[in-house]
Design an enzyme around this catalytic site. Structure first.
Site, PDB file in Angstrom:
ATOM      1  N   LYS A  95       0.768  -1.100   0.001  1.00 47.09           N
ATOM      2  CA  LYS A  95      -0.062   0.224  -0.037  1.00 47.09           C
ATOM      3  C   LYS A  95       0.757   1.264  -0.078  1.00 47.09           C
ATOM      4  CE  LYS A  95      -3.962   1.762   2.923  1.00 47.09           C
ATOM      5  NZ  LYS A  95      -4.556   1.613   4.141  1.00 47.09           N
ATOM      6  N   SER A 171      -9.175   2.013   3.327  1.00 43.43           N
ATOM      7  CA  SER A 171      -8.433   2.709   2.418  1.00 43.43           C
ATOM      8  C   SER A 171      -7.460   1.694   1.730  1.00 43.43           C
ATOM      9  CB  SER A 171      -7.593   3.875   3.227  1.00 43.43           C
ATOM     10  OG  SER A 171      -6.914   3.184   4.094  1.00 43.43           O
ATOM     11  N   SER A 195      -9.383  -0.073   7.796  1.00 44.69           N
ATOM     12  CA  SER A 195      -9.072  -0.177   6.405  1.00 44.69           C
ATOM     13  C   SER A 195      -8.250  -1.311   5.789  1.00 44.69           C
ATOM     14  CB  SER A 195      -7.911   1.238   6.381  1.00 44.69           C
ATOM     15  OG  SER A 195      -8.478   2.334   6.379  1.00 44.69           O
TER      16      SER A 195
END
Lengths: 528, 478, 107
Positions: A95, A171, A195
Site C-alpha cells: 500500500k 483505504s 482499512s
C-alpha cells in the site's frame, strides 16, 4: 491455472523445491496485471474511458525493474543452496502509505507525488528479507482517509474486481483489489478504523488487523498514531498467517512496538476448535446510520444477507464443536465512530503538519511569496479535500478551548469501548469468550461515486471495525459468501490482545469446513 | 520619587552533552559540520518516522533535576507542541507539557555583595531542539543538523531582583552544568540559551504586573544589558502614566537596542496532546534514590568546604572551585605537598591558571601534575631551590614532561646557599660596577635591588636570595 | 457551553491554524461537512462518564515488561543524508531554501 493463481504457501514451497523459479512467478504476475489492471493511477488522469471502467487500477507504481532484480537474486540464492526465506519468490504489493527506498512513496496524495523515499519501512523490509518480491505500490484513499479508495489523487482509483462498477473499499483498496484479482497472493495494508478489514470484506479476501504494537509502524506514513496497524491481506488464512509471522515483532525503531515474542501462527491454524467460546453481539447487527435526507441519526439493521452469513458461520463453527454464546452486550459500540472522529483527527492534523513544502514533496510554484504564503498555498494545492477535512476537524477538537470537551472526553470513551472487550474476554467474567464473531461491514460494496462526498456516511461504514482500533485488539475479516448481486460478504473475528492465533484458528476452521461450497468456485468479474 | 523593584524570571534551554540526539542516533554535537550532514530520516521529519528516546538523556536530565533539588516524577509524559516554523521539520516539537520530569526545586546564587539569592525552580523538562535558520537576501536558509539535539528546559519562578542577579544565575548555572558533566554549557555555541521575563512593581507591593519576554539573550553580558535596558524602559513607561504591554522583545547586544517582535494578540494555540509515538517515561524509584545519593559535592558546597578546611579567602576558594577539575587539582596538590594552603592557592591562581589559559587547555591536561607542583613547593620550602627557579621549573616540566627533581639535578638548578660561592659572585659584581658601588655607599640604598639582580644573573638565578641580600649588605656597606 | 456548529469566523480561525489557503467553494463544502460530523461528535457529550474513567492514549495497556528498552547512547550514522537532501524542493550549498518570514515590527 496460472502460476500466480496459486497461494503464497504453494508458491514458496515449489520455489524452494526447485519446481518453479521466482522469475517465472514474477512474469506470471506481470502478465495478469497487464491483463486486468489497466492504467495505473496518475495525477493527470485524463478522462475515464469505458475501458477504464472494466479494469482494476490497483497500482500507482509498478516497480518491475526492481522486482526482477529481486526475483533473479532469489533464484541465484536457491541455486547456491541458500534459503531465501519463508516468502521466497512470492510477489507482493505494498500500500503506497509505506516508504520503500528508491520508490515513489506518495500516500495517494499530490503533496508527496514526487517523493522518493530514502529508507524502507520495517514491515516492508521484513518482507524483502524473507524473500518476497516487491512488485510495486498500490493505490489507496489519500493518506488513508476514506473507506472506498476514491479519494486518491491518483486516478483512476481502484475498482472492485468482483464488479468493477463497485468500490473495492478503503483505504487499502489497491491492496485488496490486487489480491482479489490474483495479481499477487499477498499485500501489505494498514488498518486505522477498518482499512484492511472493510476492503477485504468488499473484495472477498482475507484481511487481518494485528494487535496495535504487534507490527512495527516505522515507515508507515502516519494517520492515527495510536490506531494505525500494518497487516497482511491474502487470499486464504494460511497465507495471512505466514505473512503475519514475517512482519510481526519488536523493532528498535518503534517505541510502541511490543517486546513480545511472535508465536508460530501456522501451528495455531491446525488446532481443534472444539470448546472455543465464540460470542455473537446484537450491538453488531444494528448500526447507527445518519439518514441521508435528514442527517438525523437512526438505528438500522445491517444488510440481510450479511446477517445471514454471520449466522451461517456460527452454525458451521458450532458443528465443529465451538460453543456459540448469543446476546453478548457490547454497549459502547455505537460510540465508536464519534470517538474515532475526534481521536484520529487530532492525531492526523498533527501528523500532517510536516507537509509544508519546505523539505520534501510538493511546494507551490507561485513565486515571490513570503513563508506563510508558501505554507498556505503548498498545503492548499497539495492536499485533497479529505485531508483538509480531517485537518480542520483535528484543529477544532484539539483547540485549547474545546480540547477538554472533545479530545479528553473521547479518550475516556475509548476506555469504555476497551472495557466492553475486556469484560467479554475476561477469563473470570460472565462470558469468558475466546472470540467475537461479527459482520465486518453493515453492507456489501457500494457503487463508485455513490457515497463519496458524504463524509459522514462514508465514515459510518467503519462502525463495526473501528472499535477494535480503539481497543487495540486484533481482528480479521474472511470471505463468507456472496450476496444476491454476487458481491462478497465478509465476516469478522475479534479476540483479546495478542490472540491473533485464536482469530486465525477460528478463520481457518471455517475456511476449511466450507472449502467446497459453491460460492468459493465463483470467480471475480475481471478473472472470468 | 516612587521606588520600583524588578521582578525577573529566566527560562534556560540547556543542551545536554550526550553522544547522540534525543530521539535518533545522529550526533548531538555537530558544531562546524556542513549543513544538513548530521541528519537522518527521524530528525529531519520524513514521513513515516518515529522517535526513540535516548537513555543518557534521561540520566543527565535526572541528574540535573536532582542537583536542583527538584521533585523527580517517576512517571512523566511527552507531549506534542504543534506549530509551523521552517526549523521544525515535523511541524511539532516533542516536549513535556504538564507532567514533566522535574518540578519544584531551587538554586542558590551567592552574590559578590555577600548575600545569597535563592531562586525557586518551577519545572524542568526534556525536549528536542529545532534546527538553525539564517537570513540571506530575503530568503531563509535552513540547516537541520541541530534538530533533535536534547535539551533540558528549566523555568524559574520570578525570584530574581536585578540584572546582576540574572547574570550571576547564568554564571553559576554554567558552572554547575559543567561540574555535573551534563552540558558543555558554552554560550557561544548555543549550549545554554536564555529568555528573560521582566516586570516591575512598586517596592513593597506583592502584586505581579504585566511582564515582557526578552528572547534569545545568549551571553552573560547580553543578559545583564538587556534586562537593565528593559527595566529602565518599563520604569519610564510607568512614570509617564502608560501601561507596560506584554510584548515579546529581541535584544541586539551589538547596538544595545531592543526590538519588538510581532506581538501576538492571542497566544499561539499549540494544541498540546500526549505524544502517541512514545510510551510514558517510567523511572525506577531505587534508581532515582541512587542517583541523588551519588551526586558529587556541588560547587558551592565545595567552595564553602575549602574556605573552612583550608582557611582560604572566599575569593581564592571561588576561583579554585570554579570547576571540578580545578578543585580536584588543588586537593591533589594539597595531599602531595601538605604545606601552606595559601601558598598552593597563590601558585595555582597566578601561575597554573595563567599557564592553562595560554595553552588553551584545562588543568587536568597539564604535564605539571599536582604531584609535580607539590614537589616544587616542597623543594622551595626545603631551600633546595628559590622561588624564581621554582617558577621557571613549571615551564620546563610542562615542556619536557620530566619530573622537577630530575630537571633540577640535570641542569644543576639547586639553590646556591654556599656562603663562599655567593661571596665570590658578589665580589665579582662589586668589582665590575664601581660606579654603582659608589652611589650605594653615597646613600642610594635602593640600588640594593639592582645588585641583587646582578648577583642572580651571575649565579644563573640560583643564589639563595635571603642569604645573598645579607652578604651584599655586609660587603657593600663595607 | 458547547458550540452547536462551526461559524464562518471559527472556520477562518481553524483554516489559519491549519495553514491552508482555501477558496470559497472549498470552504463552504468543508464547513458543511464539519458541522455534520460535529453533530455526530456531540453525541459523545451526552454519554454519562464518571470522573474515574481513565484517559486512554493507547487502547492496549503497556506493562513495563512489554515496553521497548530505551535507546543506548551510541552514534548511528545515517547512510544517505544526501538522499534526504535530494528531496528538498529548493536547496543551495546544502541548505534548505525558503522565502523569508514576514519582518518583525520595529519599536
Amino acid at each position: 491455472m496460472a502460476l500466480i493463481d496459486q497461494t503464497a504457501t504453494e508458491i514458496t514451497q515449489k520455489i524452494k523445491q526447485g519446481e518453479l523459479s521466482a522469475v517465472d512467478v514474477l512474469d506470471s504476475a506481470l502478465e495478469r496485471i497487464r491483463a486486468v489492471d489497466g492504467r495505473p493511477g496518475a495525477l493527470d488522469d485524463g478522462i475515464k474511458s469505458l475501458e477504464d471502467e472494466k479494469k482494476v487500477h490497483a497500482f500507482i507504481s509498478l516497480t518491475e525493474v526492481r522486482a526482477r532484480k529481486q526475483a533473479e537474486e532469489i533464484d541465484r540464492r536457491l541455486q547456491s543452496g541458500i534459503d531465501p526465506g519463508p516468502l521466497a519468490g512470492v510477489p507482493v504489493t505494498i500500500k503506497d502509505i509505506f516508504c520503500v527506498k528508491d520508490t515513489l512513496s506518495t500516500a495517494g496524495s499530490r503533496i508527496l507525488a514526487n517523493f522518493t523515499a530514502p529508507y524502507t519501512a520495517t514491515s516492508a523490509a521484513r518482507l524483502e528479507e524473507a524473500g518476497a518480491v516487491l512488485l510495486g505500490k498500490v493505490n489507496l484513499d489519500e493518506f488513508t482517509f476514506g473507506s472506498s479508495s476514491e479519494s486518491s489523487a491518483f486516478q483512476p482509483s481502484p475498482r472492485n474486481p468482483w464488479n468493477t462498477a463497485y468500490v473495492p473499499g478503503g483505504s487499502s483498496g489497491g491492496s485488496t483489489a490486487s489480491v482479489a484479482a490474483n495479481e499477487v497472493p499477498l499485500s501489505l495494508g494498514t488498518d486505522t478504523g477498518g482499512s484492511i478489514r472493510q476492503p477485504a470484506a468488499f473484495c472477498g479476501v482475507v484481511g487481518l488487523k494485528p494487535t496495535y504494537g504487534r507490527v512495527s509502524r516505522y515507515g508507515l506514513i502516519a494517520f492515527g498514531s495510536s490506531l494505525d496497524c500494518p497487516g497482511p491481506i491474502a487470499r486464504n488464512v494460511e497465507d495471512a498467517a505466514l505473512m503475519l509471522h514475517v512482519i510481526a515483532g519488536p523493532d528498535p525503531k518503534d517505541s510502541t512496538a511490543f517486546e513480545r515474542v511472535v508465536p508460530d501462527y501456522q501451528e495455531a491454524l491446525k488446532k481443534d476448535i472444539s470448546g472455543m467460546r465464540i460470542g455473537l453481539s446484537p450491538d453488531y447487527f444494528n448500526i447507527t446510520f445518519p439518514d441521508p435526507k435528514t442527517g438525523e441519526l437512526a438505528r438500522q439493521e445491517i444488510q440481510e444477507d450479511v446477517k445471514k452469513a454471520v449466522y451461517y458461520a456460527a452454525e458451521v463453527l458450532a458443528g465443529l464443536g465451538a460453543e456459540i454464546v448469543e446476546d453478548v452486550p457490547m454497549p459502547n459500540t455505537a460510540h465508536g465512530i464519534p470517538t474515532y472522529f475526534v481521536i484520529s483527527r487530532v492525531e492526523a492534523a498533527s501528523n500532517l503538519h510536516r507537509f509544508d513544502g519546505v523539505k520534501y514533496g510538493y511546494r507551490t510554484e507561485k513565486e515571490g511569496r513570503d513563508l506563510n504564503e508558501m505554507y498556505r498555498l503548498s498545503r492548499a494545492e497539495g492536499f485533497g479535500l479529505q485531508p483538509k477535512l480531517r485537518i480542520l476537524m483535528g484543529m477544532y477538537v484539539s483547540a485549547a478551548q474545546y480540547s477538554e470537551q472533545y479530545y479528553q472526553r473521547a479518550l475516556r470513551v475509548r476506555s469504555l469501548i476497551r472495557g466492553d472487550f475486556e469484560a467479554v474476554f475476561d477469563t473470570h467474567g460472565s462470558y469468558r469468550l475466546d472470540a467475537l464473531l461479527t459482520p465486518t461491514t453493515p453492507t456489501t460494496a457500494f457503487k463508485m461515486d455513490a457515497v463519496y462526498g458524504d463524509s459522514l456516511l462514508m465514515q459510518y461504514t467503519d462502525q463495526l471495525t473501528v472499535s477494535a482500533n480503539h481497543a487495540g485488539i486484533p481482528g480479521i475479516s474472511i470471505p463468507a459468501g456472496l450476496d444476491a448481486s454476487g458481491l462478497p460478504i465478509g465476516i469478522q473475528f475479534l479476540a483479546a490482545d495478542f490472540r491473533e492465533d485464536i482469530i486465525l484458528q477460528a478463520s481457518y476452521a471455517f475456511e476449511q469446513a466450507t472449502k467446497d461450497e459453491a460460492w468459493r468456485k465463483v470467480k471475480p468479474q475481471v478473472l472470468q | 520619587m516612587t521606588e520600583y523593584e524588578a521582578i525577573i524570571g529566566l527560562e534556560t534551554h540547556i543542551q545536554l552533552n550526550t553522544k547522540t540526539k534525543i530521539f535518533c542516533g545522529c550526533k548531538a554535537d555537530s558544531w562546524g559540520a556542513p549543513p544538513n550532514s548530521n541528519i537522518c530520516p527521524v530528525c529531519s521529519g520524513l514521513p513515516g518516522v518515529l522517535p526513540v528516546l535516548n537513555k543518557a538523556v534521561v540520566e543527565k536530565g535526572a541528574i540535573l533535576a536532582a542537583a536542583m533539588h527538584a521533585d523527580i516524577r517517576l512517571i512523566s509524559y511527552f507531549d506534542r507542541k504543534n506549530y509551523f516554523y521552517p526549523d521544525l521539520p515535523k511541524g511539532y516539537q516533542i516536549t513535556q507539557y504538564d507532567q514533566a520530569l522535574g518540578s519544584g526545586g531551587y538554586f542558590e546564587i551567592p552574590m559578590p555583595e555577600g548575600y545569597v539569592r535563592r531562586v525557586r525552580i518551577h519545572k524542568l523538562h526534556l525536549e528536542e531542539d529545532a534546527g538553525k535558520t539564517k537570513n540571506e537576501q530575503g530568503r531563509r536558509l535552513i540547516d537541520f543538523n541541530r534538530c533533535g539535539v536534547p535539551l533540558v528546559e528549566m523555568v524559574t519562578e520570578p525570584d530574581l531582583r536585578s540584572a546582576d542577579e540574572a547574570a550571576q544565575y547564568l554564571i553559576r548555572l554554567r558552572q554547575l552544568l559543567r561540574w555535573l558533566g551534563v552540558s558543555e554549557a558554552d554560550m557561544e555555541k548555543g549550549h545554554l540559551r536564555c529568555d528573560a521575563n521582566v516586570s516591575i512593581r512598586v517596592k513593597g507591593s506583592k502584586k505581579l504586573n504585566t511582564k515582557t519576554e526578552i528572547k534569545n539573550v545568549n551571553s552573560i553580558d547580553a543578559v545583564r544589558n538587556a534586562i537593565t535596558s528593559e527595566i529602565e524602559r518599563q520604569i519610564k513607561e510607568v512614570n509617564a502614566g502608560r501601561r507596560v504591554q506584554a510584548w515579546t522583545l529581541d535584544w541586539d547586544d551589538e547596538t544595545g537596542k531592543m526590538w519588538m517582535m510581532r506581538s501576538k494578540e492571542t497566544e499561539a494555540d499549540y494544541r498540546y496532546f500526549r505524544e502517541p509515538d512514545l510510551l510514558p517515561l517510567q523511572l525506577d524509584e531505587a534508581w532515582v534514590k541512587g542517583l541523588i545519593a551519588d551526586l558529587p559535592e556541588l560547587p558551592l558546597e565545595r567552595r564553602e568546604r575549602f574556605v573552612r578546611e583550608y582557611g582560604l579567602p572566599l575569593y581564592d576558594a571561588d576561583i579554585i572551585t570554579g570547576s571540578k577539575v580545578r578543585s580536584d587539582y588543588y586537593s591533589s596538590t594539597d595531599a602531595s605537598y601538605g604545606g601552606d594552603p595559601k601558598t598552593i592557592s597563590n601558585w595555582f591562581i597566578n601561575d597554573i591558571l595563567g599557564m592553562v589559559n595560554d595553552l588553551g587547555i584545562t588543568v587536568d591536561a597539564l604535564n605539571i601534575t599536582p604531584q609535580y607542583l607539590g614537589t616544587i613547593l616542597k623543594m622551595i620550602d626545603e631551600k633546595k631551590i628559590n622561588v624564581a627557579t621554582g617558577k621557571s621549573l613549571l615551564k620546563k616540566v610542562q615542556e619536557t614532561k620530566q619530573p622537577p627533581e630530575a630537571i633540577v639535578a640535570a641542569e644543576g638548578l639547586g639553590l646556591v646557599s654556599d656562603d663562599a660561592a655567593i661571596r665570590e659572585a658578589i665580589q665579582a659584581v662589586i668589582a665590575e660596577n664601581p660606579g654603582e658601588v659608589k652611589s650605594f655607599r653615597d646613600g642610594k640604598e635602593t640600588l640594593l635591588g639592582w645588585f641583587l639582580g646582578q648577583v642572580m644573573r651571575k649565579t644563573g638565578g640560583k643564589a639563595d636570595p635571603k642569604l645573598t641580600r645579607q652578604i651584599l649588605v655586609e660587603l657593600l656597606r663595607g | 457551553m458547547s458550540e452547536e456548529f462551526i461559524t464562518p469566523e471559527v472556520f477562518e480561525h481553524l483554516v489559519d491554524l491549519a495553514a491552508i489557503a482555501l477558496d470559497p467553494s472549498q470552504s463552504d463544502y468543508l464547513r458543511g461537512e464539519l458541522n455534520k460530523q460535529l453533530k455526530a461528535i456531540n453525541e459523545l457529550i451526552a454519554i454519562p462518564i464518571d470522573e474515574s474513567v481513565p484517559l486512554a492514549a493507547h487502547g492496549v495497556p503497556y506493562m513495563q515488561a512489554d515496553a521497548a528498552p530505551l535507546r543506548e547512547d551510541c552514534w548511528e550514522a545515517c547512510e544517505n543524508p544526501e538522499e534526504i537532501l535530494a528531496q528538498v524542493p529548493v536547496s543551495e550549498d546544502g541548505y534548505i531554501v525558503v522565502p523569508d518570514i514576514p519582518h518583525s515590527d520595529l519599536e
